[in-house]
Design a protein around this motif. Sequence first.
Motif, short mmCIF file in Angstrom:
data_model
loop_
_atom_site.label_atom_id
_atom_site.label_comp_id
_atom_site.label_asym_id
_atom_site.label_seq_id
_atom_site.Cartn_x
_atom_site.Cartn_y
_atom_site.Cartn_z
N GLN A 244 31.37 12.29 45.88
CA GLN A 244 29.93 12.47 45.65
C GLN A 244 29.69 13.98 45.50
O GLN A 244 29.74 14.69 46.48
N TRP A 245 29.46 14.51 44.35
CA TRP A 245 29.44 13.94 43.04
C TRP A 245 30.35 14.75 42.14
O TRP A 245 29.89 15.58 41.39
N TRP A 246 31.61 14.50 42.24
CA TRP A 246 32.58 15.21 41.40
C TRP A 246 33.86 14.40 41.34
O TRP A 246 34.02 13.40 42.06
N TRP A 247 34.78 14.82 40.49
CA TRP A 247 36.05 14.13 40.30
C TRP A 247 37.17 15.00 40.86
O TRP A 247 37.36 16.12 40.42
N GLU A 248 37.90 14.45 41.83
CA GLU A 248 39.04 15.17 42.38
C GLU A 248 40.27 14.70 41.62
O GLU A 248 40.50 13.50 41.46
N ILE A 249 41.06 15.67 41.13
CA ILE A 249 42.19 15.31 40.28
C ILE A 249 43.46 15.93 40.83
O ILE A 249 43.50 17.13 41.13
N GLU A 250 44.49 15.10 40.99
CA GLU A 250 45.76 15.60 41.51
C GLU A 250 46.90 15.09 40.64
O GLU A 250 47.01 13.90 40.37
N TYR A 251 47.75 16.03 40.17
CA TYR A 251 48.92 15.67 39.38
C TYR A 251 50.06 15.41 40.34
O TYR A 251 50.45 16.31 41.10
N ALA A 252 50.59 14.19 40.33
CA ALA A 252 51.61 13.80 41.30
C ALA A 252 52.93 14.52 41.02
O ALA A 252 53.24 14.85 39.87
N ASP A 253 53.67 14.78 42.08
CA ASP A 253 55.02 15.34 41.96
C ASP A 253 55.74 15.03 43.26
O ASP A 253 55.16 15.15 44.33
N PRO A 254 57.02 14.63 43.17
CA PRO A 254 57.73 14.31 44.41
C PRO A 254 57.82 15.52 45.35
O PRO A 254 57.92 15.36 46.56
N TYR A 255 57.78 16.72 44.77
CA TYR A 255 57.87 17.94 45.58
C TYR A 255 56.44 18.44 45.83
O TYR A 255 55.79 18.96 44.89
N PRO A 256 55.91 18.29 47.06
CA PRO A 256 54.48 18.58 47.30
C PRO A 256 53.97 19.92 46.77
O PRO A 256 52.88 19.96 46.21
N PRO A 257 54.72 21.04 46.89
CA PRO A 257 54.16 22.29 46.36
C PRO A 257 53.96 22.28 44.84
O PRO A 257 53.28 23.15 44.30
N HIS A 258 54.54 21.31 44.16
CA HIS A 258 54.36 21.22 42.71
C HIS A 258 53.21 20.31 42.30
O HIS A 258 53.03 20.02 41.12
N ARG A 259 52.47 19.84 43.30
CA ARG A 259 51.30 19.00 42.97
C ARG A 259 50.14 19.90 42.59
O ARG A 259 49.80 20.81 43.35
N ILE A 260 49.57 19.65 41.43
CA ILE A 260 48.45 20.47 40.99
C ILE A 260 47.16 19.78 41.39
O ILE A 260 47.00 18.58 41.18
N ARG A 261 46.24 20.55 41.95
CA ARG A 261 44.94 19.97 42.30
C ARG A 261 43.87 20.69 41.51
O ARG A 261 43.80 21.91 41.49
N THR A 262 43.05 19.91 40.81
CA THR A 262 41.94 20.52 40.09
C THR A 262 40.70 19.67 40.34
O THR A 262 40.76 18.68 41.07
N ALA A 263 39.62 20.04 39.74
CA ALA A 263 38.39 19.27 39.89
C ALA A 263 37.67 19.23 38.55
O ALA A 263 37.56 20.24 37.87
N ASN A 264 37.22 18.05 38.18
CA ASN A 264 36.39 17.87 36.99
C ASN A 264 37.04 18.37 35.71
O ASN A 264 36.33 18.70 34.76
N GLU A 265 38.34 18.45 35.70
CA GLU A 265 39.01 18.83 34.45
C GLU A 265 40.37 18.12 34.39
O GLU A 265 41.16 18.15 35.33
N LEU A 266 40.57 17.45 33.28
CA LEU A 266 41.79 16.71 33.08
C LEU A 266 42.50 17.35 31.88
O LEU A 266 41.92 17.47 30.81
N VAL A 267 43.74 17.78 32.11
CA VAL A 267 44.51 18.39 31.02
C VAL A 267 45.71 17.49 30.77
O VAL A 267 46.41 17.10 31.70
N LEU A 268 45.91 17.12 29.51
CA LEU A 268 46.96 16.15 29.17
C LEU A 268 47.81 16.67 28.02
O LEU A 268 47.30 17.35 27.13
N PRO A 269 49.11 16.31 28.01
CA PRO A 269 49.93 16.65 26.85
C PRO A 269 49.72 15.61 25.75
O PRO A 269 49.48 14.43 26.04
N VAL A 270 49.80 16.04 24.50
CA VAL A 270 49.59 15.12 23.37
C VAL A 270 50.81 14.21 23.20
O VAL A 270 51.94 14.58 23.58
N ASP A 271 50.59 13.01 22.67
CA ASP A 271 51.66 12.04 22.39
C ASP A 271 52.55 11.72 23.59
O ASP A 271 53.76 11.55 23.44
#
Length: 321
Positions: A114-141
Amino acid sequence: MSVQSAANIAGRDAAITGNLFTLFLWITGFMLLLVVGFLLAAAMRRHRAAADTRPGPAEGPLRVTLIAWSGLIVAGLLLLVTASYLTDRALAKASPDPTAARVEPLRIKVTAQQWWWEIEYADPYPPHRIRTANELVLPVDAPAQVRLESIDVIHSFWVPNLAGKQDLIPGRVNVIRLFPRRVGHYRGQCAEFCGTQHAHMAFDVTVLSRDDFEAWRKRQLRPAAPPSTSLAKAGHDIFMSRQCAMCHAIAGTPAQGQVAPDLTHFASRRTIAAGTAPNNRGYRMAWLADPQKMKPGSNMPYIGLEPTELDALDAYLETLK
Ligand code: CUA
């Protein structure tokens, strides 16, 4: 081309539903033209027949016409039902079965807040998990598997250019697969009324080339650089000593709050407050001065900063690239 439109197709699932829409448009458009055509013909005939005293058409041809007409309607409906079913199957096949996919999908967790989007990129190695908010970045194809979760609010995750909608429901995990086909900026939006800030529940979607995505990922993993100017340093101290650090996290600093957006790379985001306003100095100052005015009902409190403190705090936030 619109950044938030199902007609500006930029993803695989959006293309599948887009094809169904086109088929519906053609078939229903054709039927509409037939109905209007017959209606006009009948009206003109009635007009001409008004002065005519001869008897009306015989029963035979009328019967044949009605049977043909019913047959056409049934055939049209059957075609639409079959196309809907096939589309549904195609979407189900395109979605979550990571074992069947040839490429390991990018795994992303989106948590409704309430009221935002929490975004986390999963990774088996915790320090490599990216956390952002309200922004989704994706690779093409490349496939991305988005896990949708919620604690206390129901939102509907929708990036019309890429795919259909999927709800985020407390106590349940839903999954939606995105498969972007075109590099560009798009806009996602909550598609279900969820409360006072429903209209301010947007997020930015950026589709990058594989190389650009890797570069973005590396940048996101870096902690925040320490401020270099005295103004930004003063802002840093305000951030750490006032309420800010209790809710927000900035990697590489003592701020480790987990209940509000991670601000480590805040300055690189295009918008603030879940797409409510562009991320520029004017809007940031207005937001920091009185968050409830810009987004009533949000959990960002009024802090009561002096103008000089606002200035310093904004100077610090600007360094969080
Ligand atoms: Cu969330 Cu509407």
